[in-house]
Design an enzyme around this catalytic site. Structure first.
Site, PDB file in Angstrom:
ATOM      1  N   HIS A  23     -38.061  -9.892  45.160  1.00 51.82           N
ATOM      2  CA  HIS A  23     -36.799  -9.412  45.176  1.00 51.82           C
ATOM      3  C   HIS A  23     -36.092  -9.945  46.579  1.00 51.82           C
ATOM      4  O   HIS A  23     -35.296  -9.280  47.292  1.00 51.82           O
ATOM      5  CB  HIS A  23     -36.751  -8.001  45.299  1.00 51.82           C
ATOM      6  CG  HIS A  23     -35.519  -7.366  45.121  1.00 51.82           C
ATOM      7  ND1 HIS A  23     -34.493  -7.103  46.241  1.00 51.82           N
ATOM      8  CD2 HIS A  23     -34.480  -7.109  43.751  1.00 51.82           C
ATOM      9  CE1 HIS A  23     -33.440  -6.691  45.338  1.00 51.82           C
ATOM     10  NE2 HIS A  23     -33.521  -6.521  43.910  1.00 51.82           N
TER      11      HIS A  23
ATOM     12  N   ASP B  75     -36.293  -1.133  43.733  1.00 54.85           N
ATOM     13  CA  ASP B  75     -35.667  -1.467  44.886  1.00 54.85           C
ATOM     14  C   ASP B  75     -35.867  -0.196  45.703  1.00 54.85           C
ATOM     15  O   ASP B  75     -35.705   0.745  45.394  1.00 54.85           O
ATOM     16  CB  ASP B  75     -34.219  -2.029  45.078  1.00 54.85           C
ATOM     17  CG  ASP B  75     -33.963  -3.285  44.171  1.00 54.85           C
ATOM     18  OD1 ASP B  75     -34.975  -3.772  43.582  1.00 54.85           O
ATOM     19  OD2 ASP B  75     -32.672  -3.509  43.934  1.00 54.85           O
TER      20      ASP B  75
ATOM     21  N   HIS C  86     -29.134  -0.770  38.254  1.00 53.68           N
ATOM     22  CA  HIS C  86     -28.589  -2.133  38.845  1.00 53.68           C
ATOM     23  C   HIS C  86     -28.738  -2.984  38.142  1.00 53.68           C
ATOM     24  O   HIS C  86     -29.708  -3.452  37.355  1.00 53.68           O
ATOM     25  CB  HIS C  86     -28.713  -2.258  40.252  1.00 53.68           C
ATOM     26  CG  HIS C  86     -28.329  -1.495  41.513  1.00 53.68           C
ATOM     27  ND1 HIS C  86     -28.781  -1.215  42.576  1.00 53.68           N
ATOM     28  CD2 HIS C  86     -26.974  -0.682  41.148  1.00 53.68           C
ATOM     29  CE1 HIS C  86     -28.001  -0.025  43.108  1.00 53.68           C
ATOM     30  NE2 HIS C  86     -27.030  -0.026  42.339  1.00 53.68           N
TER      31      HIS C  86
ATOM     32  N   HIS D  39     -34.247   1.160  37.763  1.00 50.14           N
ATOM     33  CA  HIS D  39     -32.827   1.718  38.078  1.00 50.14           C
ATOM     34  C   HIS D  39     -31.824   0.673  37.332  1.00 50.14           C
ATOM     35  O   HIS D  39     -32.103  -0.496  36.873  1.00 50.14           O
ATOM     36  CB  HIS D  39     -32.727   1.659  39.673  1.00 50.14           C
ATOM     37  CG  HIS D  39     -32.456   0.383  40.364  1.00 50.14           C
ATOM     38  ND1 HIS D  39     -33.750  -0.619  40.604  1.00 50.14           N
ATOM     39  CD2 HIS D  39     -31.588  -0.086  41.184  1.00 50.14           C
ATOM     40  CE1 HIS D  39     -33.087  -1.547  41.144  1.00 50.14           C
ATOM     41  NE2 HIS D  39     -31.911  -1.322  41.539  1.00 50.14           N
TER      42      HIS D  39
ATOM     43  N   ASP E  77     -29.177  -6.152  38.117  1.00 47.42           N
ATOM     44  CA  ASP E  77     -30.209  -7.249  38.254  1.00 47.42           C
ATOM     45  C   ASP E  77     -31.529  -6.651  37.877  1.00 47.42           C
ATOM     46  O   ASP E  77     -32.515  -7.597  37.791  1.00 47.42           O
ATOM     47  CB  ASP E  77     -30.372  -7.887  39.752  1.00 47.42           C
ATOM     48  CG  ASP E  77     -30.416  -6.808  40.911  1.00 47.42           C
ATOM     49  OD1 ASP E  77     -29.960  -5.592  40.425  1.00 47.42           O
ATOM     50  OD2 ASP E  77     -30.790  -7.058  41.781  1.00 47.42           O
ATOM     51  N   HIS E  78     -31.770  -5.480  37.469  1.00 46.72           N
ATOM     52  CA  HIS E  78     -32.881  -4.962  37.114  1.00 46.72           C
ATOM     53  C   HIS E  78     -32.767  -4.700  35.478  1.00 46.72           C
ATOM     54  O   HIS E  78     -34.036  -4.076  34.855  1.00 46.72           O
ATOM     55  CB  HIS E  78     -33.194  -3.808  37.890  1.00 46.72           C
ATOM     56  CG  HIS E  78     -33.565  -4.169  39.200  1.00 46.72           C
ATOM     57  ND1 HIS E  78     -34.719  -4.440  39.873  1.00 46.72           N
ATOM     58  CD2 HIS E  78     -32.765  -4.481  40.373  1.00 46.72           C
ATOM     59  CE1 HIS E  78     -34.894  -4.858  40.966  1.00 46.72           C
ATOM     60  NE2 HIS E  78     -33.352  -4.765  41.214  1.00 46.72           N
TER      61      HIS E  78
ATOM     62  N   HIS F 137     -33.013   4.444  47.056  1.00 47.43           N
ATOM     63  CA  HIS F 137     -32.254   3.325  46.792  1.00 47.43           C
ATOM     64  C   HIS F 137     -30.587   3.670  46.637  1.00 47.43           C
ATOM     65  O   HIS F 137     -30.439   5.076  46.772  1.00 47.43           O
ATOM     66  CB  HIS F 137     -32.799   2.373  45.489  1.00 47.43           C
ATOM     67  CG  HIS F 137     -31.806   1.129  45.440  1.00 47.43           C
ATOM     68  ND1 HIS F 137     -31.696   0.227  46.764  1.00 47.43           N
ATOM     69  CD2 HIS F 137     -31.583   0.549  44.378  1.00 47.43           C
ATOM     70  CE1 HIS F 137     -31.226  -0.917  46.073  1.00 47.43           C
ATOM     71  NE2 HIS F 137     -30.941  -0.769  44.793  1.00 47.43           N
TER      72      HIS F 137
HETATM   73 ZN    ZN Z   1     -30.826  -2.295  43.116  1.00 46.38          ZN
END
Ligand code: ZN
Length: 301
Positions: free
Chosen positions: A268, A210, A62, A60, A64-65, A140
């Site tokens: 995570h 996530d 976001h 996805h 941090d990914h 998510h």
């Molecule tokens: Zn996320």
């Protein structure tokens, strides 16, 4: 299968912890799964050759990914990469990557091939002679997929004693491994079953991050050998899990149990906690075979 954890914490990169990224080595493929900030540094630290990475799977959008993706693409360019790079991720990933390249006038000299995902049901997104990859739709705050990597049934193995006893010419060994009957040096028909053994059992790996607790993924990952499931929170913050659409360690364990997974890998983690043992302890109240991911840790299955 060999899984290298490059990063397994949520939110922000810190001095000693990295955001999400993993490399799965499966049947000669090197699949990069998520690409948090600094992933290229962690690839180098873990001595993973850049040119072996031909497929990147992004769960996805976001940060941090995937904040490491543009940097990695740019570094590949500086290293004069020639091989195609396939990127699988949510619809919009092409726009977000190419906008940065366009404004910097720094196009790659290799092909970037985007496979944008938007389905809310599981779909086959990669398929070759040895591996299949399916999406695992997650729940998510933004559109998110996990990924299921499945080895295909391998070739049969030769029962060497039986093969020699049957006087089969070396030239036919490949045919035997593929399941064919062959004729031996004396002109006799040799039944495949009498000289071969079953191939290695195909293995599977599911990456689920996530997501909040989502029981309807269970049929997709049923009997998976290795399940990575996010466990952002411990029980004391269980109320935050549905609010932020993440899971607790116990919820991850519940999914592993229902799916009859072989082993559960947790990751995570929220950066609010000191130490990881409580994640394992809480998950093991529900599902016994639990391992903690840690940055730089390598699992071989
Ligand atoms: Zn996320």
């Amino acid at each position: 299968m060999k899984l290298t954890i490059l990063g397994c914490y949520s939110a922000t990169p810190r001095a000693l912890t990295n955001t999400t990224s993993q490399v799965l080595e499966i049947n000669n493929h090197m699949f990069l799964i998520d690409c948090g900030e600094g992933t290229q540094i962690h690839l180098r630290k873990n001595k993973i050759k850049f040119n072996r990475i031909k497929h990147v799977f992004i769960s996805h959008l976001h940060g941090d990914h995937f904040f490491g993706l543009v940097g990695l693409i740019s570094t590949f360019r500086l290293l004069t990469r020639e091989a195609d790079l396939h990127i699988y991720g949510p619809e919009g990933i092409k726009e977000i990557v190419t906008l940065q390249m366009k404004l910097a006038d720094s196009w790659t000299n290799y092909n970037l091939i985007f496979h944008e995902l938007k389905s809310n049901t599981s779909e086959l997104i990669f398929d070759d002679e040895s591996v299949e990859v399916y999406t695992i739709p997650l729940n998510h705050r933004v559109y998110t997929n996990g990924f299921l990597f499945k080895e295909k049934e391998g070739d049969l193995r030769l029962d060497i004693d039986a093969v020699e006893e049957a006087h089969i010419d070396l030239a036919y060994y490949r045919k035997l491994k593929q399941g064919f009957d062959v004729v031996n040096e004396k002109g006799e028909l040799i039944k495949n079953k009498t000289v071969t053994l079953p191939g290695a059992k195909p293995k599977s790996y599911a990456f689920c991050s996530d997501t909040m607790y989502k029981e309807d993924i269970v049929p997709i990952i049923n009997k998976v050998d290795v399940l990575y499931h996010e466990s952002t929170f411990l029980e004391k913050h269980a109320d935050l899990a549905p609010k932020t659409k993440h899971s607790t360690a116990k919820e991850a364990a519940r999914i592993a149990k229902k799916a009859k997974a072989g082993i559960l890998l947790l990751g995570h983690y929220s950066t609010r906690y000191d130490g990881l043992n409580a994640f394992k302890e809480e998950a093991q109240e529900i599902f016994e075979n639990v391992e903690l991911c840690e940055d730089g840790k390598v699992f071989e299955f």
